[in-house]
Design a protein around this motif. Structure first.
Motif, PDB file in Angstrom:
ATOM      1  N   VAL A  24      -2.095  -2.829  -0.828  1.00 51.73           N
ATOM      2  CA  VAL A  24      -3.099  -3.140   0.419  1.00 51.73           C
ATOM      3  C   VAL A  24      -3.654  -4.353   0.187  1.00 51.73           C
ATOM      4  O   VAL A  24      -4.175  -4.585  -0.917  1.00 51.73           O
ATOM      5  CB  VAL A  24      -4.292  -1.927   0.502  1.00 51.73           C
ATOM      6  N   GLU A  25      -3.508  -5.322   0.900  1.00 50.95           N
ATOM      7  CA  GLU A  25      -4.389  -6.742   1.061  1.00 50.95           C
ATOM      8  C   GLU A  25      -5.466  -6.661   1.671  1.00 50.95           C
ATOM      9  O   GLU A  25      -5.371  -6.494   3.134  1.00 50.95           O
ATOM     10  CB  GLU A  25      -3.377  -7.955   1.450  1.00 50.95           C
ATOM     11  N   VAL A  26      -6.690  -6.410   1.083  1.00 50.19           N
ATOM     12  CA  VAL A  26      -7.954  -6.262   1.884  1.00 50.19           C
ATOM     13  C   VAL A  26      -8.368  -7.363   2.760  1.00 50.19           C
ATOM     14  O   VAL A  26      -8.528  -8.678   2.025  1.00 50.19           O
ATOM     15  CB  VAL A  26      -8.809  -5.649   0.955  1.00 50.19           C
ATOM     16  N   ILE A  27      -8.582  -7.173   3.804  1.00 53.38           N
ATOM     17  CA  ILE A  27      -9.426  -8.509   4.730  1.00 53.38           C
ATOM     18  C   ILE A  27     -10.950  -7.970   4.934  1.00 53.38           C
ATOM     19  O   ILE A  27     -11.757  -8.633   4.435  1.00 53.38           O
ATOM     20  CB  ILE A  27      -8.867  -8.671   6.048  1.00 53.38           C
ATOM     21  N   ASN A  28     -10.985  -6.697   5.244  1.00 49.51           N
ATOM     22  CA  ASN A  28     -12.426  -6.100   5.439  1.00 49.51           C
ATOM     23  C   ASN A  28     -12.417  -4.937   5.465  1.00 49.51           C
ATOM     24  O   ASN A  28     -12.534  -4.042   6.407  1.00 49.51           O
ATOM     25  CB  ASN A  28     -13.223  -6.969   6.688  1.00 49.51           C
ATOM     26  N   ASP A  29     -12.146  -4.429   4.382  1.00 48.78           N
ATOM     27  CA  ASP A  29     -12.030  -2.758   3.971  1.00 48.78           C
ATOM     28  C   ASP A  29     -12.057  -2.391   2.745  1.00 48.78           C
ATOM     29  O   ASP A  29     -12.249  -3.236   1.917  1.00 48.78           O
ATOM     30  CB  ASP A  29     -10.826  -2.407   4.680  1.00 48.78           C
ATOM     31  N   HIS A  33      -9.570   3.743   1.416  1.00 47.30           N
ATOM     32  CA  HIS A  33      -9.278   4.406   2.607  1.00 47.30           C
ATOM     33  C   HIS A  33      -7.887   4.573   2.903  1.00 47.30           C
ATOM     34  O   HIS A  33      -7.380   5.246   4.008  1.00 47.30           O
ATOM     35  CB  HIS A  33      -9.918   3.443   3.424  1.00 47.30           C
ATOM     36  N   TYR A  34      -6.935   3.896   2.148  1.00 47.65           N
ATOM     37  CA  TYR A  34      -5.376   3.848   2.455  1.00 47.65           C
ATOM     38  C   TYR A  34      -5.025   4.877   1.499  1.00 47.65           C
ATOM     39  O   TYR A  34      -3.522   4.939   1.600  1.00 47.65           O
ATOM     40  CB  TYR A  34      -4.697   2.596   2.279  1.00 47.65           C
ATOM     41  N   LYS A  56      -2.295  13.949   1.956  1.00 46.78           N
ATOM     42  CA  LYS A  56      -3.341  15.135   2.368  1.00 46.78           C
ATOM     43  C   LYS A  56      -3.722  15.191   3.790  1.00 46.78           C
ATOM     44  O   LYS A  56      -4.341  13.917   3.949  1.00 46.78           O
ATOM     45  CB  LYS A  56      -4.463  15.629   1.174  1.00 46.78           C
ATOM     46  N   ASN A  57      -3.462  16.112   4.571  1.00 49.51           N
ATOM     47  CA  ASN A  57      -4.033  16.094   5.976  1.00 49.51           C
ATOM     48  C   ASN A  57      -4.589  17.426   6.209  1.00 49.51           C
ATOM     49  O   ASN A  57      -4.014  18.234   6.513  1.00 49.51           O
ATOM     50  CB  ASN A  57      -2.982  15.703   6.862  1.00 49.51           C
TER      51      ASN A  57
ATOM     52  N   VAL B 249      -6.089  10.874  10.927  1.00 55.82           N
ATOM     53  CA  VAL B 249      -5.496  10.367   9.813  1.00 55.82           C
ATOM     54  C   VAL B 249      -4.028  10.352   9.996  1.00 55.82           C
ATOM     55  O   VAL B 249      -3.635  11.849  10.406  1.00 55.82           O
ATOM     56  CB  VAL B 249      -5.938  10.992   8.597  1.00 55.82           C
ATOM     57  N   GLU B 250      -3.179   9.411   9.888  1.00 52.61           N
ATOM     58  CA  GLU B 250      -1.786   9.544   9.813  1.00 52.61           C
ATOM     59  C   GLU B 250      -1.325   9.066   8.473  1.00 52.61           C
ATOM     60  O   GLU B 250      -1.927   7.915   8.035  1.00 52.61           O
ATOM     61  CB  GLU B 250      -1.385   8.645  11.020  1.00 52.61           C
ATOM     62  N   VAL B 263      -3.459  -4.326  10.089  1.00 54.46           N
ATOM     63  CA  VAL B 263      -4.546  -3.188  10.665  1.00 54.46           C
ATOM     64  C   VAL B 263      -5.540  -3.845  10.815  1.00 54.46           C
ATOM     65  O   VAL B 263      -6.305  -4.799  10.224  1.00 54.46           O
ATOM     66  CB  VAL B 263      -4.829  -2.205   9.081  1.00 54.46           C
ATOM     67  N   LYS B 271      -9.483  -7.729  12.035  1.00 54.57           N
ATOM     68  CA  LYS B 271      -8.530  -7.536  11.142  1.00 54.57           C
ATOM     69  C   LYS B 271      -9.111  -6.866   9.926  1.00 54.57           C
ATOM     70  O   LYS B 271     -10.553  -7.290   9.587  1.00 54.57           O
ATOM     71  CB  LYS B 271      -7.928  -8.793  10.611  1.00 54.57           C
ATOM     72  N   ARG B 272      -8.789  -5.691   9.575  1.00 64.92           N
ATOM     73  CA  ARG B 272      -9.086  -5.022   8.228  1.00 64.92           C
ATOM     74  C   ARG B 272      -8.481  -5.310   7.136  1.00 64.92           C
ATOM     75  O   ARG B 272      -8.922  -5.215   5.953  1.00 64.92           O
ATOM     76  CB  ARG B 272      -9.389  -3.724   8.584  1.00 64.92           C
ATOM     77  N   ALA B 273      -7.129  -5.196   7.359  1.00 72.94           N
ATOM     78  CA  ALA B 273      -6.252  -5.162   6.234  1.00 72.94           C
ATOM     79  C   ALA B 273      -4.630  -5.540   6.455  1.00 72.94           C
ATOM     80  O   ALA B 273      -4.367  -5.264   7.671  1.00 72.94           O
ATOM     81  CB  ALA B 273      -6.147  -3.932   5.184  1.00 72.94           C
ATOM     82  N   ARG B 274      -4.013  -5.681   5.487  1.00 72.84           N
ATOM     83  CA  ARG B 274      -2.498  -5.831   5.710  1.00 72.84           C
ATOM     84  C   ARG B 274      -1.962  -4.995   4.574  1.00 72.84           C
ATOM     85  O   ARG B 274      -2.462  -4.674   3.426  1.00 72.84           O
ATOM     86  CB  ARG B 274      -1.963  -7.346   5.319  1.00 72.84           C
ATOM     87  N   ALA B 284      -1.823   6.088   3.739  1.00 72.14           N
ATOM     88  CA  ALA B 284      -2.687   6.604   4.742  1.00 72.14           C
ATOM     89  C   ALA B 284      -3.179   5.666   5.698  1.00 72.14           C
ATOM     90  O   ALA B 284      -3.578   4.707   5.416  1.00 72.14           O
ATOM     91  CB  ALA B 284      -3.522   7.579   4.531  1.00 72.14           C
ATOM     92  N   PRO B 286      -6.231   5.233   8.009  1.00 76.80           N
ATOM     93  CA  PRO B 286      -7.338   5.901   8.488  1.00 76.80           C
ATOM     94  C   PRO B 286      -7.604   6.246   9.923  1.00 76.80           C
ATOM     95  O   PRO B 286      -6.930   5.609  10.718  1.00 76.80           O
ATOM     96  CB  PRO B 286      -8.724   5.004   8.076  1.00 76.80           C
ATOM     97  N   ILE B 289      -8.686   3.028  12.979  1.00 75.34           N
ATOM     98  CA  ILE B 289      -8.138   1.877  12.861  1.00 75.34           C
ATOM     99  C   ILE B 289      -7.153   1.705  13.828  1.00 75.34           C
ATOM    100  O   ILE B 289      -6.696   2.750  14.439  1.00 75.34           O
ATOM    101  CB  ILE B 289      -7.435   1.459  11.448  1.00 75.34           C
ATOM    102  N   HIS B 323     -11.206   9.196   6.710  1.00 73.61           N
ATOM    103  CA  HIS B 323     -10.526   8.643   5.663  1.00 73.61           C
ATOM    104  C   HIS B 323      -9.672   9.736   5.011  1.00 73.61           C
ATOM    105  O   HIS B 323      -9.967  11.047   5.222  1.00 73.61           O
ATOM    106  CB  HIS B 323     -11.392   8.140   4.414  1.00 73.61           C
ATOM    107  N   PRO B 324      -8.517   9.842   4.574  1.00 76.95           N
ATOM    108  CA  PRO B 324      -7.476  10.678   4.104  1.00 76.95           C
ATOM    109  C   PRO B 324      -8.174  11.743   2.963  1.00 76.95           C
ATOM    110  O   PRO B 324      -8.202  12.579   3.109  1.00 76.95           O
ATOM    111  CB  PRO B 324      -6.403   9.926   3.614  1.00 76.95           C
TER     112      PRO B 324
END
Ligand SMILES: [Fe+2]
Lengths: 170, 327
Positions: A24-29, A33-34, A56-57, B249-250, B263, B271-274, B284, B286, B289, B323-324
């Protein structure tokens, strides 16, 4: 068919021996969360037949299993699906004489020894092969080497969670 | 509240040979290059190829989970039985200027409008499901049709592909040759030895070979179901036409090659992330997003969905996790 330079496309599947993890390359997060992990990395750090959740879901999970040697017998109350991501895997299925796990239970349970029942058959599965582990039956897994399996199932008594160890946190 | 007639109407053909469609406050028309969409407070244009690729996904997925943005302005939001069509609703500038627009339709009514539009606006030789290098042009005046392509049935296995009576595996004979991007994918099948009477329960198939024969891109289809847990793998090449806004969540499992995801915040588009995913990676998305993927080479992506009918209610009550996992 060929690509534009005249060569054949090369499909990259990962393996225990060779994988290149993204991230994950974070920009604003927050990267947590991933819940970003890699199955081969998880399997590298796992004990044989540990069931490590990588996704997990709600009650549903995907577990990475490092298949090495022979597992114990397990009984599953619902269908599960074993996808081989690396190596080769033998799946042995058994139809138990008596019900081993309640129909409304979740996840498979480990059994002591070999349950009484009728052999249903075997599957020899390689990379990319997906095998049904049918509801109400018992199974055990075997690999002569080391195989990496992704299991589609429901959270059960033996599901292992180690998110902080396997997921990208910064 | 103004009552708006939601029955779809068709008029035309126009100078380029295409019908105009309208439903509720929306009108849709196409010319040689563009789709033009109008609503009571504004209008919008999109490249017609991009428009058709988006409408095709929205139709094939039955409006999917959550929001299907066709771009930063237009899209649909599924309420599972009824569906919103919106303009500017998830665009901060439109909302601030109060020119955003939203209208709710019965699922079947909007679906029949989109289906009729796809049929009329897709020219012979253009396949909205195909990667750009595999299909003809979407542009130009109306010529022929490609209903075979635009009415493909989405695969939905009840238990697992390959189980007797369920969705069949793919082969040359059944019309699914190996895609050029997966020519090197092994086609071996598992060795199955079933005891008599257990043939329908000792089942296994080569998922990677199955996916190597997919003739569509960015079109998740169900290959296995563990109760409501659905494996929806798909083969990806070029750009996911829509920007999928999650309502739950997916999860993504990258089975082969690489996809990069943009994302953004679901509501504003900031933009939040790549997220860069390579073979073996699991991540996951979220529930708050929206995301759009880029695949430079045809790749295999396992989209993992929870199709539980409890989730729309959990979302409505704010009980669905954003969040997952928490750790
Ligand atoms: Fe998505």
């Amino acid at each position: 068919m060929q690509d534009q330079l005249g060569g054949q496309y090369s499909t990259a599947f990962g393996s225990l021996g060779q994988y290149e993890k993204g991230g994950v390359e974070v920009i604003n997060d927050n990267p947590k969360h991933y819940a970003f992990s890699n199955m081969f990395e998880v399997a590298t750090g796992a004990k044989p037949y540990e069931k490590v959740a990588v996704a997990k879901n709600l009650e549903y999970v995907l577990e990475v299993i490092r298949a090495e040697g022979t597992s114990g017998w397990r009984a599953t109350p619902h269908d599960e699906f074993a996808l081989v991501m690396d190596g080769s895997l033998e799946v042995e299925l058994l139809d138990p004489d008596e019900q081993l796990v309640s129909d409304d239970a979740s996840g498979s349970i480990g059994l002591e020894g070999t349950p009484a029942g009728k052999p249903m058959g075997r599957v020899q599965a390689g990379r990319g092969h997906m095998t049904l582990l049918p509801a109400g039956k018992a199974y055990r897994l075997h690999s002569d080497g080391v195989a990496v399996v992704l299991l589609q199932t429901i959270e059960g008594p033996d599901t292992v969670y180690r998110w902080a160890d396997i997921c990208q946190t910064v | 509240m103004t009552m708006i007639e939601t029955t779809m109407t068709e008029t035309g053909p126009n100078a380029s040979g295409y019908k105009d469609f309208s439903i509720g406050g929306f009108t849709f028309s196409r010319d040689e290059y563009f789709a033009t969409i109008t609503w009571p407070t504004g209008s919008h244009q999109m490249d017609i190829g991009q428009w058709l690729r988006c409408v095709q996904r929205d139709v094939a997925w039955g409006f999917f989970y959550g929001i299907v943005n066709f771009d930063a302005v237009i899209g649909t939001m599924n309420h599972y039985g009824n569906v919103d069509m919106f303009a500017g609703r998830f665009n901060e500038a439109y909302r601030r200027a109060e020119v955003d627009y939203n209208e709710n339709f019965d699922h079947d009514e909007l679906m029949s409008c989109f289906t009729a539009m796809l049929s009329d606006w897709t020219n012979e030789g253009y396949d909205p499901f195909a990667a750009p290098m595999e299909t003809g042009s979407a542009y130009g005046p109306s010529r022929g049709e490609n209903d075979m392509a635009v009415t493909r049935k989405r695969v939905v296995a009840q238990r697992m592909v390959g189980v007797p009576g369920d969705e069949p595996i793919r082969s040359d004979e059944s019309g699914f040759p190996i895609n050029r991007g997966f020519a090197d994918v092994p086609q071996d099948e598992p060795v199955i030895s079933a005891e008599p009477g257990y043939e329908d329960q000792v089942c296994s198939f080569n998922l990677f070979a199955y996916l190597s024969r997919s003739d569509v891109t960015w079109n998740p289809s169900v290959v296995s179901a563990c109760k409501e847990s659905l494996y929806c793998p798909t083969t990806e090449e070029f750009i996911l036409p829509v920007i999928h806004g999650n309502d739950r969540v997916e999860w993504f499992v990258q089975l082969s090659d690489e996809i990069q995801w943009d994302v953004e915040d679901r509501d504003t588009g900031a933009k939040r992330a790549r997220v860069v995913m390579r073979a073996g990676d699991v991540a996951a998305m979220p529930a708050d997003i929206r995301h759009q993927g880029y695949a430079p080479k045809r790749s295999m992506l396992l989209v993992w969905e929870n199709g539980s009918p409890r989730i729309p209610e959990m979302i409505a009550n704010g009980e669905a996790p954003v969040h997952p996992v928490d750790f």
